[in-house]
Design a protein around this motif. Structure first.
Motif, mmCIF file in Angstrom:
data_model
loop_
_atom_site.group_PDB
_atom_site.id
_atom_site.type_symbol
_atom_site.label_atom_id
_atom_site.label_comp_id
_atom_site.label_asym_id
_atom_site.label_seq_id
_atom_site.Cartn_x
_atom_site.Cartn_y
_atom_site.Cartn_z
ATOM 1 N N PRO A 154 42.767 44.114 34.262
ATOM 2 C CA PRO A 154 42.692 42.790 34.807
ATOM 3 C C PRO A 154 41.579 42.840 35.991
ATOM 4 C CG PRO A 154 44.964 43.405 34.468
ATOM 5 C CD PRO A 154 44.124 44.426 34.072
ATOM 6 N N GLU A 155 41.670 43.774 36.685
ATOM 7 C CA GLU A 155 40.488 44.082 38.284
ATOM 8 C C GLU A 155 39.144 43.966 37.508
ATOM 9 O OE1 GLU A 155 41.253 43.418 41.118
ATOM 10 O OE2 GLU A 155 43.205 43.430 40.525
ATOM 11 N N GLU A 156 38.964 44.571 36.272
ATOM 12 C CA GLU A 156 37.783 44.843 35.628
ATOM 13 C C GLU A 156 37.087 43.224 35.149
ATOM 14 O OE1 GLU A 156 37.701 49.396 34.171
ATOM 15 O OE2 GLU A 156 38.594 47.671 32.605
ATOM 16 N N ILE A 157 38.273 42.357 34.594
ATOM 17 C CA ILE A 157 38.014 41.114 34.188
ATOM 18 C C ILE A 157 37.535 40.222 35.616
ATOM 19 C CG2 ILE A 157 39.020 39.010 33.560
ATOM 20 C CD1 ILE A 157 38.303 40.798 31.059
ATOM 21 N N LYS A 158 38.272 40.554 36.617
ATOM 22 C CA LYS A 158 37.882 39.782 37.913
ATOM 23 C C LYS A 158 36.492 39.917 38.353
ATOM 24 C CE LYS A 158 41.561 39.050 40.598
ATOM 25 N NZ LYS A 158 42.831 39.285 41.337
ATOM 26 N N GLU A 159 36.162 41.303 37.942
ATOM 27 C CA GLU A 159 34.961 41.830 38.429
ATOM 28 C C GLU A 159 33.514 40.784 37.536
ATOM 29 O OE1 GLU A 159 34.288 45.927 38.579
ATOM 30 O OE2 GLU A 159 35.830 46.046 40.313
ATOM 31 N N ASP B 183 60.892 46.863 30.378
ATOM 32 C CA ASP B 183 61.196 47.348 31.823
ATOM 33 C C ASP B 183 59.816 47.361 32.657
ATOM 34 O OD1 ASP B 183 63.715 47.371 31.229
ATOM 35 O OD2 ASP B 183 63.722 49.623 30.530
ATOM 36 N N HIS B 184 58.605 47.782 31.838
ATOM 37 C CA HIS B 184 57.294 47.911 32.586
ATOM 38 C C HIS B 184 56.491 48.018 31.441
ATOM 39 C CE1 HIS B 184 57.871 52.167 31.818
ATOM 40 N NE2 HIS B 184 56.584 52.236 31.597
ATOM 41 N N VAL B 185 55.130 47.552 31.551
ATOM 42 C CA VAL B 185 53.964 47.604 30.660
ATOM 43 C C VAL B 185 53.032 48.506 31.097
ATOM 44 C CG1 VAL B 185 54.435 45.224 30.001
ATOM 45 C CG2 VAL B 185 52.758 45.534 31.768
ATOM 46 N N GLU B 186 51.947 48.906 30.117
ATOM 47 C CA GLU B 186 51.176 49.934 30.659
ATOM 48 C C GLU B 186 49.919 49.477 30.007
ATOM 49 O OE1 GLU B 186 50.116 54.739 29.814
ATOM 50 O OE2 GLU B 186 52.040 54.023 29.787
ATOM 51 N N PHE B 187 48.837 49.377 30.711
ATOM 52 C CA PHE B 187 47.630 48.960 30.096
ATOM 53 C C PHE B 187 46.957 50.178 29.191
ATOM 54 C CE2 PHE B 187 47.585 46.248 34.209
ATOM 55 C CZ PHE B 187 48.260 45.149 33.360
ATOM 56 N N VAL B 188 46.251 49.878 28.249
ATOM 57 C CA VAL B 188 45.589 50.703 27.603
ATOM 58 C C VAL B 188 44.246 50.230 26.960
ATOM 59 C CG1 VAL B 188 47.829 51.563 26.639
ATOM 60 C CG2 VAL B 188 46.819 49.809 25.354
ATOM 61 N N ARG B 189 43.342 51.001 26.424
ATOM 62 C CA ARG B 189 42.121 50.562 25.996
ATOM 63 C C ARG B 189 42.026 50.691 24.385
ATOM 64 N NH1 ARG B 189 39.431 49.360 30.309
ATOM 65 N NH2 ARG B 189 39.232 51.131 31.950
ATOM 66 N N SER B 190 43.108 50.724 23.690
ATOM 67 C CA SER B 190 43.320 50.797 22.310
ATOM 68 C C SER B 190 43.810 49.317 21.707
ATOM 69 C CB SER B 190 44.147 52.063 21.858
ATOM 70 O OG SER B 190 44.476 51.830 20.520
ATOM 71 N N LEU B 191 43.105 48.697 20.879
ATOM 72 C CA LEU B 191 43.380 47.637 20.284
ATOM 73 C C LEU B 191 44.541 47.869 19.225
ATOM 74 C CD1 LEU B 191 43.181 44.590 19.262
ATOM 75 C CD2 LEU B 191 41.776 45.340 17.481
ATOM 76 N N ILE C 68 49.200 38.632 36.159
ATOM 77 C CA ILE C 68 48.432 39.729 36.463
ATOM 78 C C ILE C 68 49.445 40.863 36.078
ATOM 79 C CG2 ILE C 68 48.656 39.890 38.930
ATOM 80 C CD1 ILE C 68 45.334 40.705 38.889
ATOM 81 N N GLN C 69 50.536 40.835 36.435
ATOM 82 C CA GLN C 69 51.448 41.779 36.506
ATOM 83 C C GLN C 69 51.711 42.379 34.906
ATOM 84 O OE1 GLN C 69 52.409 38.769 37.140
ATOM 85 N NE2 GLN C 69 54.336 38.191 36.621
ATOM 86 N N HIS C 70 51.271 41.472 34.012
ATOM 87 C CA HIS C 70 51.511 41.811 32.680
ATOM 88 C C HIS C 70 50.174 41.784 31.900
ATOM 89 C CE1 HIS C 70 55.809 40.850 32.713
ATOM 90 N NE2 HIS C 70 55.451 39.717 33.131
ATOM 91 N N GLY C 71 49.223 41.683 32.930
ATOM 92 C CA GLY C 71 47.777 41.917 32.319
ATOM 93 C C GLY C 71 47.066 40.872 32.062
ATOM 94 N N THR C 72 47.500 39.713 32.456
ATOM 95 C CA THR C 72 46.771 38.408 32.144
ATOM 96 C C THR C 72 46.151 37.673 33.170
ATOM 97 O OG1 THR C 72 48.567 37.892 30.420
ATOM 98 C CG2 THR C 72 47.176 36.075 31.089
ATOM 99 N N VAL C 73 44.929 37.241 32.995
ATOM 100 C CA VAL C 73 44.207 36.742 34.172
ATOM 101 C C VAL C 73 43.542 35.611 33.114
ATOM 102 C CG1 VAL C 73 42.039 36.940 35.494
ATOM 103 C CG2 VAL C 73 43.471 38.741 35.272
ATOM 104 N N MET C 74 43.458 34.494 33.838
ATOM 105 C CA MET C 74 42.813 33.266 33.318
ATOM 106 C C MET C 74 41.217 32.983 33.873
ATOM 107 S SD MET C 74 43.665 28.967 33.424
ATOM 108 C CE MET C 74 45.006 29.319 32.150
ATOM 109 N N VAL C 75 40.480 32.990 32.978
ATOM 110 C CA VAL C 75 39.093 32.850 33.260
ATOM 111 C C VAL C 75 38.726 31.241 32.977
ATOM 112 C CG1 VAL C 75 36.548 33.352 32.677
ATOM 113 C CG2 VAL C 75 38.341 35.254 32.510
ATOM 114 N N LEU C 76 38.048 30.702 34.213
ATOM 115 C CA LEU C 76 37.460 29.430 34.135
ATOM 116 C C LEU C 76 36.045 29.439 33.734
ATOM 117 C CD1 LEU C 76 39.260 28.245 37.293
ATOM 118 C CD2 LEU C 76 40.193 28.098 34.854
ATOM 119 N N ASP C 77 35.687 28.762 32.632
ATOM 120 C CA ASP C 77 34.296 28.598 32.304
ATOM 121 C C ASP C 77 33.940 27.355 31.515
ATOM 122 O OD1 ASP C 77 31.873 30.434 31.308
ATOM 123 O OD2 ASP C 77 32.527 29.572 29.266
#
Length: 404
Positions: A54-59, A101-109, A69-78
């Protein structure tokens, strides 16, 4: 597989995916929009999954909103559009059968897709239209099969609403449910008690509005899911009969619940209690009550102009939809013609109102004024007096003197 002629919704979102890729990350269209484009169905919105956190998307983007964002979702306005971008993730155990109980962000599709509910929803697509299918979802689409990703027991324990989604997709898409998934439905049916009624309500209505509700309803009954829904435990035999109705074609939520109320023989006095248990809105409850009264009149062949006026064309057509299922409907052209011939369609069309009666006739606000207005409305509806202000004011004056 390559999808050619991508829908406009994908083309508009292509710059967003390209921006993520140019920043060194992966990004794909995922979920229902991919499934539906392969099936040739309309696309309503698109979801994007990415290896970027998420923080990388915001950059990467200037305009973003932290929608989840706690679940990894960010809305991009375009360019005036909003796109929900969700980071690839894995999920922990689901102690409440609803949320991890919690989610873990990963790099793998692959890790992200393996947590999804059904193979037909575990498809990803590049912005060029190339389909990534890691769980034979394309084969299941071709064979018209609903199959859980991996172990059905695990998927339903993670989120018990997936059981309702399975039978909803069976109805919406006119697909069959694979054997192991069917067995798991019945095995875990009681977990539905853990799910909010509002969420079950949405899935049940979508089932009834689907292409083949009969298929979905039969799974609903054989898996014993109905027993864990509000009120249904008291109507199991009626629900079984409903599951074998042919030609259910419904166009609205009011029509869906009107059919349920009619088939289950819920009394008019109990409609509100029944639908409140399903967390229905006041507007829906009112519409169903009105539609049921009209339906009963259509079935009894006692419908008259007063009932047509009180019901309104939209709910008349809703009631007639239900009557059509039982081959006891009024031809639509006749129903519409009869309604259009009413001298007024609502009290707003009356050419006198309470303010005029107070000012020009001298009637005081209160019960008397209400009775006179109701009488004028009825007289116009029954064509005993034209909807003309001078004549209506004269009648109001006479009624006022008679009531004194």
């Amino acid at each position: 597989m390559i999808v050619s002629n991508l829908a406009d919704e994908f083309l508009k979102a292509e710059p967003v995916i390209k921006s993520i890729e140019e920043a060194g990350f992966e990004a794909y269209f995922v979920g229902g929009s991919v499934r539906d484009t392969i099936l040739g169905l309309p696309i309503h919105d698109v979801d994007i999954a990415t290896s970027a956190y998420p923080e990388e998307i915001k950059e990467i983007f200037n305009k973003t909103v932290d929608t989840g964002i706690q679940h990894g979702t960010v809305m991009v306005l375009d360019h005036g559009e909003g796109y929900e971008i969700t980071t690839f993730r894995t999920e922990s155990t689901y102690q409440d059968f609803r949320r991890p109980d919690h989610v873990e962000f990963v790099r793998s599709l692959e890790e992200d897709l393996k947590r999804r509910d059904f193979t037909i929803n575990a498809l990803a697509m590049t912005h060029e239209g190339r389909i990534i299918d890691l769980f034979d979802g394309l084969q299941d689409l071709e064979n018209h099969i609903i199959r859980a990703v991996g172990e059905a027991d695990e998927r339903f324990n993670e989120d018990a609403l997936r059981m309702m989604r399975a039978i909803r997709f069976a109805s919406q898409l006119d697909f069959s449910i694979e054997e192991k998934t069917t067995i798991a439905l019945k095995k875990h049916a009681s977990l539905l008690k853990k799910i909010a009624i509002e969420r079950i309500h949405i899935e049940f209505v979508k089932l009834l509005l689907g292409k083949n509700p009969k298929t979905g309803l039969q799974h609903f009954m054989t898996a014993d899911l109905a027993r864990y829904c509000p009120e249904f435990d008291n109507y199991m035999s009626e629900l079984t009969n409903m599951a074998y109705l042919d030609s259910i074609k419904l166009s609205s939520e009011a029509a869906a619940w009107s059919l349920v109320i009619h088939v289950l023989k819920v009394s008019e006095s109990d409609i509100s209690h029944f639908l409140v248990a399903w967390k229905s809105s006041n507007e829906l409850i009112s519409n169903v009550q009105v539609a049921i009264r009209a339906l009963n009149s259509i079935l009894d062949k006692t419908i008259d102009r007063e009932l047509m006026y009180e019901t309104g064309l939209e709910l008349l057509l809703t009631a007639n939809e239900i009557a059509t299922i039982f081959n006891r409907n009024i031809p639509i052209e006749i129903l519409e013609s009869d309604y259009e011939q009413l001298p007024i369609k609502s009290k707003k069309e009356m050419l006198v109102n309470g303010g005029q009666l107070i000012k020009e006739v001298g009637i005081q606000p209160g019960e008397k004024l209400g009775r006179i207005l109701a009488t004028l409305e009825h007289q116009v509806l029954m064509e005993k007096i034209p909807n003309e202000s001078t004549q209506l004011l004269k009648l109001a004056e006479r009624l006022a003197s008679e009531l004194d």
